[in-house]
Design an enzyme around this catalytic site. Structure first.
Site, mmCIF file in Angstrom:
data_model
loop_
_atom_site.group_PDB
_atom_site.id
_atom_site.type_symbol
_atom_site.label_atom_id
_atom_site.label_comp_id
_atom_site.label_asym_id
_atom_site.label_seq_id
_atom_site.Cartn_x
_atom_site.Cartn_y
_atom_site.Cartn_z
ATOM 1 C CB ALA A 76 -0.928 -0.004 1.216
ATOM 2 C CG ASP A 77 2.646 5.126 -1.430
ATOM 3 O OD1 ASP A 77 3.749 4.897 -0.895
ATOM 4 O OD2 ASP A 77 2.266 6.256 -1.754
ATOM 5 C CB THR A 78 -1.229 6.721 2.485
ATOM 6 O OG1 THR A 78 -1.839 5.459 2.779
ATOM 7 C CG2 THR A 78 -2.214 7.840 2.796
#
Length: 188
Positions: A71-73
């Site tokens: 994931a990446d935010t």
């Protein structure tokens, strides 16, 4: 939660680990350094999903029963992406820019196994009240938000006193759109 696969979370984020655990999943953490650059001209709303897929591509699925989650935010203010602050001054610049404004938090997720890969994303609108310089300094000094996109954690002091409202998933702002991840994992 009876998930009959070996789930691997490729993230050092204690927040993502906690969210997955609270959602009932057992998992192992496996991490490696992945360059988080993206092609110039990538639309800001596509960056998080691109980076999640890039992180997923860095891993080889060894066993038929494994499922990998990356994931990446990002935080998007107007068309500017606010990543993780480099230092105190950078954190202060970001929080000052967010003060009194609405911004978007976008999390991209890649889930893959030997047989398939799914990418998804979620966007939450966050509305900050106007923050004083004293509040910004207090937060940075006491919470050291250098590992957080946009230089803040919604679950910390600044989220409690500085955010007027959100539209969308709270957990997405923490770092993982659990409702979407849960459904996607069930499809594996």
């Amino acid at each position: 939660m009876n998930f009959n696969r070996h789930l691997i979370l490729a993230s050092n984020s204690p927040r993502r680990q906690e969210l997955l655990r609270h959602a009932g999943f057992e998992f192992k953490v496996r991490t490696k350094e992945v360059d988080e650059s993206y092609p110039e001209g990538t639309p800001p709303e596509e960056v998080a999903k691109y980076l999640a897929s890039k992180k997923g591509a860095a891993y080889k699925i060894d066993h038929q029963n494994e499922v990998l989650l990356t994931a990446d935010t990002i935080v998007k203010l107007n068309d500017e992406i606010l990543g993780k602050p480099q230092n105190y001054e950078d954190a202060k610049r970001m929080l000052t820019a967010l003060s009194g404004k609405k911004h978007e938090v976008i999390t991209g997720v890649c889930i893959k196994s030997k047989e398939k890969e799914v990418t998804l994303d979620d966007t939450t609108l966050v509305y900050f009240k106007s923050l004083t310089e004293e509040e910004i300094d207090y937060y940075i000094t006491n919470y050291s938000p250098y590992d957080k996109a946009g230089a803040y954690g919604i679950q910390e002091w600044i989220g409690m006193v500085g955010i007027d409202k959100i539209e969308g998933s709270f957990f997405n702002v923490v770092g993982l759109p659990v409702h979407k991840v849960y459904q996607a994992l069930l499809s594996f």
